[in-house]
Scaffold this motif. Structure first.
Motif, short mmCIF file in Angstrom:
data_model
loop_
_atom_site.label_atom_id
_atom_site.label_comp_id
_atom_site.label_asym_id
_atom_site.label_seq_id
_atom_site.Cartn_x
_atom_site.Cartn_y
_atom_site.Cartn_z
N LEU A 153 -16.64 15.35 0.24
CA LEU A 153 -15.21 15.17 0.43
C LEU A 153 -14.98 14.09 1.48
O LEU A 153 -15.56 14.17 2.56
CB LEU A 153 -14.57 16.49 0.89
CG LEU A 153 -14.83 17.71 0.01
CD1 LEU A 153 -14.38 18.98 0.70
CD2 LEU A 153 -14.12 17.54 -1.33
N GLU A 154 -14.17 13.09 1.14
CA GLU A 154 -13.92 11.99 2.06
C GLU A 154 -12.41 11.79 2.20
O GLU A 154 -11.68 11.87 1.22
CB GLU A 154 -14.52 10.69 1.54
CG GLU A 154 -16.02 10.70 1.37
CD GLU A 154 -16.51 9.43 0.72
OE1 GLU A 154 -16.52 8.37 1.39
OE2 GLU A 154 -16.88 9.48 -0.46
N ILE A 155 -11.99 11.48 3.41
CA ILE A 155 -10.61 11.12 3.67
C ILE A 155 -10.62 9.67 4.12
O ILE A 155 -11.23 9.33 5.14
CB ILE A 155 -9.97 12.02 4.76
CG1 ILE A 155 -10.19 13.50 4.45
CG2 ILE A 155 -8.49 11.68 4.91
CD1 ILE A 155 -9.69 13.98 3.11
N ILE A 156 -9.97 8.81 3.35
CA ILE A 156 -10.01 7.37 3.58
C ILE A 156 -8.63 6.89 4.02
O ILE A 156 -7.63 7.10 3.30
CB ILE A 156 -10.44 6.64 2.28
CG1 ILE A 156 -11.80 7.19 1.81
CG2 ILE A 156 -10.48 5.14 2.50
CD1 ILE A 156 -12.10 6.91 0.36
N ASP A 157 -8.57 6.25 5.20
CA ASP A 157 -7.30 5.69 5.70
C ASP A 157 -6.76 4.67 4.73
O ASP A 157 -7.50 3.82 4.23
CB ASP A 157 -7.52 4.98 7.04
CG ASP A 157 -7.48 5.92 8.22
OD1 ASP A 157 -6.51 6.69 8.33
OD2 ASP A 157 -8.42 5.87 9.03
#
Length: 156
Positions: A104-108
């Motif tokens: 799971l990745e949160i990318i700006d």
């Protein structure tokens, strides 16, 4: 046989706010509450949401390809906003998979929005190659959309 599949959802909330949900047990609570037609229960077997936490996901009979699986939080990188979760018992491992990892990745994107990205990486024994068809990004897309709705409701 190795495979990978991924999907993305844009969220109109700051990455830091979204990461707060994804990096903790809040995501499991959102899934348990929001997907009652699929998930019967999510139990914390051990841990507090940090690395090493083990969750047991119990599915409603006849809905999933298996009754349950346990997943373990293998890595949580707060700087890069990446979390790796590995299936460690049941589920995919019972039908020929040697490894099933969810990243799971949160990318700006900008100050007020980000992208949530989920990637599934798996290894499956050649004798069970037909079971690779069980791998689908669709359930994670549902989870990401559900989380986005929850986050937007809390931030607006």
């Amino acid at each position: 046989m190795f495979g990978t599949i991924s999907g993305e959802v844009e969220v109109n909330a700051p990455a830091s706010v979204v990461w707060e949900v994804y990096s903790s047990l809040q995501l499991a609570a959102i899934v348990e509450k929001g997907l009652t037609d699929v998930v019967e229960k999510i139990e914390v077997v051990e841990g507090d949401g940090s690395v090493g936490t083990v969750l047991k996901l119990l599915f409603r009979p006849g809905v999933a390809a298996f009754p349950y699986y346990k997943e373990k939080f293998m890595m949580i990188d707060h700087e890069k906003r990446v979390k790796d979760v590995m299936v460690v018992e049941g589920g995919y491992l019972d039908v020929g998979f040697e490894r099933y990892l969810i990243r799971l990745e949160i990318i700006d994107k900008d100050e007020k929005s980000c992208i949530t990205k989920s990637t599934i990486e798996y290894d499956i024994k050649e004798d069970y190659a037909a079971n690779a068809s069980l791998v689908s990004i669709d359930p994670l897309m549902v989870v990401m959309n559900l989380a986005a709705i929850h986050i937007l409701a809390k931030t607006n």
